[in-house]
Write an enzyme that holds these catalytic residues in place. Structure first.
Site, mmCIF file in Angstrom:
data_model
loop_
_atom_site.group_PDB
_atom_site.id
_atom_site.type_symbol
_atom_site.label_atom_id
_atom_site.label_comp_id
_atom_site.label_asym_id
_atom_site.label_seq_id
_atom_site.Cartn_x
_atom_site.Cartn_y
_atom_site.Cartn_z
ATOM 1 N N HIS A 19 0.764 -1.255 -0.116
ATOM 2 C CA HIS A 19 -0.035 0.029 -0.076
ATOM 3 C C HIS A 19 0.984 1.320 -0.117
ATOM 4 C CE1 HIS A 19 -3.465 -2.683 1.611
ATOM 5 N NE2 HIS A 19 -3.664 -2.636 0.276
ATOM 6 N N HIS A 42 -8.598 -7.997 -7.610
ATOM 7 C CA HIS A 42 -8.914 -8.776 -6.441
ATOM 8 C C HIS A 42 -9.065 -7.804 -5.110
ATOM 9 C CE1 HIS A 42 -7.159 -11.571 -9.020
ATOM 10 N NE2 HIS A 42 -7.758 -12.867 -8.463
ATOM 11 N N SER A 100 -6.959 -2.152 -0.721
ATOM 12 C CA SER A 100 -6.493 -1.130 -1.944
ATOM 13 C C SER A 100 -7.674 -0.390 -2.595
ATOM 14 C CB SER A 100 -5.879 -2.052 -2.983
ATOM 15 O OG SER A 100 -6.666 -3.298 -3.210
ATOM 16 N N ASP A 156 -14.587 -12.561 -12.162
ATOM 17 C CA ASP A 156 -13.014 -12.929 -11.995
ATOM 18 C C ASP A 156 -12.294 -11.724 -12.474
ATOM 19 O OD1 ASP A 156 -10.598 -13.924 -12.464
ATOM 20 O OD2 ASP A 156 -11.284 -15.804 -13.321
ATOM 21 N N GLY A 157 -11.509 -11.134 -11.785
ATOM 22 C CA GLY A 157 -10.745 -9.938 -12.076
ATOM 23 C C GLY A 157 -9.807 -10.229 -13.409
ATOM 24 N N ASP A 177 -3.341 -8.661 -7.086
ATOM 25 C CA ASP A 177 -2.869 -9.346 -5.978
ATOM 26 C C ASP A 177 -3.901 -10.631 -5.296
ATOM 27 O OD1 ASP A 177 -4.790 -7.490 -5.067
ATOM 28 O OD2 ASP A 177 -3.683 -7.178 -3.122
#
Length: 412
Positions: A19, A42, A100, A156-157, A177
């Site tokens: 981060h 994600h 995030s 689903d990314g 990630d």
């Protein structure tokens, strides 16, 4: 498949690395007037309560963000990051930790767009609710209507990323990630990046991953470095050496494709401080590498067609013991078995007790010899990587690496 919950790991050392770098990436993107799209493959729940049953049970944040919370000597990049976490905790007590998506909303501008993907059935509900509360808070503060600035999608990314590239503004910051619960996650990341670079080669792509002993993790960074991006920047943070029982996450990494030109200097200023403050034993260290894409024949040949050899301490800078995974493209894995204590890992000045001076193995270079060879045969400009590492404590030595068994990873 959906057993991973980041609430157990929120605010740990891996989150600190991920981060604080994410904040710097946003600040760089904000330097241009043109809007950009932030894509989180994600996204997780968005915000995490550090007094929840999950966070209290693991207590991982205590050795992460909590160690930075009351410091008054933070380097500028860490001060930016901790300041952002403080905005989520106006009382001054560390109770909430931003994932995030929250970091992206806080750093991105009104004209920028956030596209968030999450598949976990519980986390997607929390994410949608947290985004709703966030938008309501902005409205209460008198901010103008922001339209469809933030979109949350249960999908689903890896697949969702394809549909968003290239973005309308031709500027994008992508964070990838996954939980790495299954071995295929490593392949999915690489495949998604390969497809993304075909669709939008100018995008900035940031990948977080756990540094583990499993083969997929050991080879992961090397494989990403070979993707057709103009440049890459790789950093790892280890807060301790591997435990004897093989449990726990002691090290993680970030690899950025098409990184900001300012980020390397920021990392070199910040990482020694993180090792000092977050380090738990003499195995605490960091590594920074920077390079350009290497593929095909260039990967197999050096100057004038000669076989490429490791440069400087590139091999010994590997986060692994033995032959190391930071071998050069096209080079066979390892140089054969090594005796325990051979190489940089576990060495003490003057050689280990009971042993004479070590004879360098074939293909290795060290000190002045490496400098002389580099003058005689300069490296191919597109094939090298610079590496730096730092250890805590005077004459600190890293213990020989024991087999590591993963017990969770950090994701937000």
């Amino acid at each position: 498949m959906f057993s991973y919950r980041h609430a157990f790991h929120a605010g740990n050392h891996a989150d600190v690395l991920k981060h604080f770098i994410q904040v710097q990436l946003h600040k760089y993107m904000n330097q241009k007037d043109t809007a950009y799209t932030y894509i989180d493959t994600h996204a997780g729940a968005g915000v995490y309560a550090l007094d929840s049953a999950q966070a209290v049970k693991s207590g991982e944040y205590i050795d992460g963000i909590a160690r930075l919370w009351d410091r008054d000597d933070l380097p500028p990049a860490l001060a930016d990051y901790v300041g952002l976490v403080r905005t989520l905790n106006p009382s001054g007590k560390l109770r909430l930790y931003p994932g995030s998506p929250w970091v992206a909303d806080a750093e991105a501008r009104l004209e920028d767009r956030l596209r968030l993907f999450e598949l976990h059935p519980a986390d997607i509900k929390l994410l949608a609710e947290n985004v709703r509360k966030l938008e309501a808070h902005h409205a209460e503060q008198g901010e103008r209507a922001r339209g469809r600035r933030i979109l949350v999608e249960r999908a689903d990314g890896f697949h969702g990323l394809k549909a968003l590239l290239p973005p309308p503004s031709r500027r994008a910051l992508v964070l990838i990630d996954p939980p790495y619960e299954v071995k295929l996650d490593y392949k999915h990341v690489r495949d998604a990046l390969e497809e993304a670079l075909k669709r939008f080669p100018a995008g900035m792509y940031a990948v977080w991953y756990p540094v583990l002993q499993r083969m997929e993790s050991r080879q992961f960074a090397d494989r990403l470095k070979r993707l057709p991006a103009k440049e890459w920047l790789h950093v790892t943070l280890s807060v301790a050496g591997p435990r004897a029982d093989g449990n726990g996450l002691h090290s993680s990494g970030m690899l950025i494709l098409n990184p900001p030109y300012t980020l390397e200097a920021t990392l070199r200023e910040t990482m020694p401080y993180l090792v000092q403050v977050l380090g738990q034993d003499a195995g605490a260290t960091f590594r920074i590498e920077k390079g350009t894409q290497v593929t095909g024949a260039v990967a197999r040949e050096g100057v004038a067609g000669t076989p490429r050899q490791p440069v400087g301490n590139a091999r010994r800078a590997s986060p692994l013991s033995g032959g190391g995974s930071l071998r050069l493209p096209g080079q066979a894995y390892g140089d054969g078995p090594r005796a325990r204590g051979e190489g940089e890992q576990g060495r003490t000045p003057g050689g280990a007790a009971g042993r004479g001076p070590r004879t360098p193995a074939a293909g290795e270079r060290d000190g002045a010899a490496a400098q002389g060879e580099r003058k005689a045969a300069p490296r191919n400009p597109g094939s090298g990587a610079r590496t730096q590492s730092r250890k805590t404590g005077p004459n600190a030595a890293t213990a020989p690496r024991a087999p590591f068994k993963r017990n969770g990873s950090g994701r937000s």
